[in-house]
Design an enzyme around this catalytic site. Structure first.
Site, mmCIF file in Angstrom:
data_model
loop_
_atom_site.group_PDB
_atom_site.id
_atom_site.type_symbol
_atom_site.label_atom_id
_atom_site.label_comp_id
_atom_site.label_asym_id
_atom_site.label_seq_id
_atom_site.Cartn_x
_atom_site.Cartn_y
_atom_site.Cartn_z
ATOM 1 N N HIS A 135 19.521 81.779 5.622
ATOM 2 C CA HIS A 135 20.004 83.178 5.516
ATOM 3 C C HIS A 135 18.743 83.898 5.915
ATOM 4 O O HIS A 135 19.184 84.873 6.853
ATOM 5 C CB HIS A 135 20.108 83.372 3.931
ATOM 6 N N GLU A 136 17.493 83.681 5.801
ATOM 7 C CA GLU A 136 16.272 84.670 6.082
ATOM 8 C C GLU A 136 16.042 84.415 7.948
ATOM 9 O O GLU A 136 15.670 85.528 8.374
ATOM 10 C CB GLU A 136 15.088 84.287 5.376
ATOM 11 N N HIS A 139 18.252 86.834 9.507
ATOM 12 C CA HIS A 139 17.440 88.298 9.863
ATOM 13 C C HIS A 139 16.199 88.247 10.718
ATOM 14 O O HIS A 139 16.294 89.117 11.502
ATOM 15 C CB HIS A 139 16.879 88.564 8.362
#
Length: 336
Positions: A135-136, A139
């Site tokens: 998920h990170e 980003h």
């Protein structure tokens, strides 16, 4: 960083500069390249020549010429606006000052795995940390796409993860894309888990798919400082009206209802911090350096947001009738 807006070839042009030079040039919210000269920059926009002279920028004057015409000097402010920081912003700043070595990342990652393993099991801990890292990483990839320098991913025990950047975003569109790329990469993880589950018949892959979908769906709640809250804020504040503020406050009320329904005390703390961010940014909306979304950008952002949500819900629905109570639990939570 300050900016000047003008119209050239029927297009909105934004010039971002500091006390000494032009830093970025945007046309219709899209960054364009420019040629640096000894006294400023030069760029071509749809056949129109734009020259920006920065010789007198320290004195508060910026020279602009179109198609070789005589320079027109305009008065500009070279003072960097003082930004008000929320508690969350101060915490992020403190983390950035603290995280000066790679060992910090390793310690935080180890503490996260150990903490989740203590609460649940080491298998669940590894699955959860893997979902958080993917998920990170989404980003981080989005930040790098926009040329924003990053310092990596930091796992925070019992809270989640954080992708840290060195630079600030300059447009609402960047905020939307960076916020959605985390859940989008999480959706890829969920789909891959479904594929591997049917290929191997190992329920651990189904568990990864469902866990990733649940975590990312939670992150898409329209509540600051979650990813969904950033998307809502970027769309709402681009409207430049009270409708935007009311939409953000509706997200706050929705978050409080979620917290009360499921007893999520930690979420209440996040909501309070996010509420301060909303109020502070609303008060400073007239001098914000962030380029707003136009109507087309607002619609596209909303569609992207809905598509990513739909993908995660579809994964959870796929296992809703599973005989394994762990796999069917997320959908039961959602349906409640």
């Amino acid at each position: 960083m300050n900016r000047v807006e003008l119209s050239l070839a029927d297009k909105a042009v934004s010039i971002f500069f500091n006390q000494q030079q032009v830093v970025q040039l945007f046309v219709e919210q899209q960054a364009i390249t420019f040629e640096e000269q000894h006294n400023g920059i030069f760029a071509s926009i749809d056949g129109q020549a734009l020259a920006v002279n920065t010789e007198q920028l320290p004195q508060g004057l910026l020279g602009i010429a179109v198609n070789g015409a005589e320079l027109q000097w305009i008065e500009v402010s070279t003072e960097t606006p003082k930004e008000k920081r929320s508690l969350f912003g101060l915490a992020a700043l403190g983390l950035k000052l603290f995280k000066s070595a790679k060992v910090v990342k390793a310690v935080l990652a180890g503490a996260s795995v150990a903490g989740y393993a203590w609460l649940f099991s080491w298998q669940f801990a590894l699955m959860l940390v893997a979902c958080l890292v993917v998920h990170e990483y989404g980003h981080v990839r989005a930040m790098r796409y926009f040329g924003i320098k990053t310092k990596g991913i930091y796992l925070i025990p019992f809270v989640g993860g954080l992708a840290v950047s060195d630079d600030k975003i300059t447009t609402r569109w960047q905020d939307v894309v960076i916020s959605l790329m985390g859940p989008a990469f999480g959706l890829i993880t969920s789909i891959l888990g479904v594929v591997l589950y049917y290929a191997t018949e190992m329920e651990i892959f189904a568990g990864v798919a469902v866990l990733s979908a649940l975590l990312n769906l939670f992150n898409l709640l329209p509540i600051l400082p979650l990813d969904g809250g950033h998307v809502l804020k970027s769309i709402s504040f681009s409207m430049r009206s009270w409708v935007g503020l009311l939409a953000c406050m509706a997200g706050v009320l929705f978050g409080l209802w979620i917290s009360y329904t499921f007893g999520l005390i930690l979420l209440v703390i996040f909501i309070l911090i996010g509420s301060f961010e909303i109020l502070i940014e609303w008060r400073g909306r007239n001098y914000s350096h962030l380029l707003p979304l136009d109507r087309y950008g607002q619609v596209v952002s909303a569609i992207m947001y809905i598509v990513v949500i739909t993908g995660h819900v579809a994964v959870m629905m796929h296992f809703a009738d599973s005989e394994n109570p762990i796999l069917s639990l997320p959908m039961k939570i959602l349906s409640s």
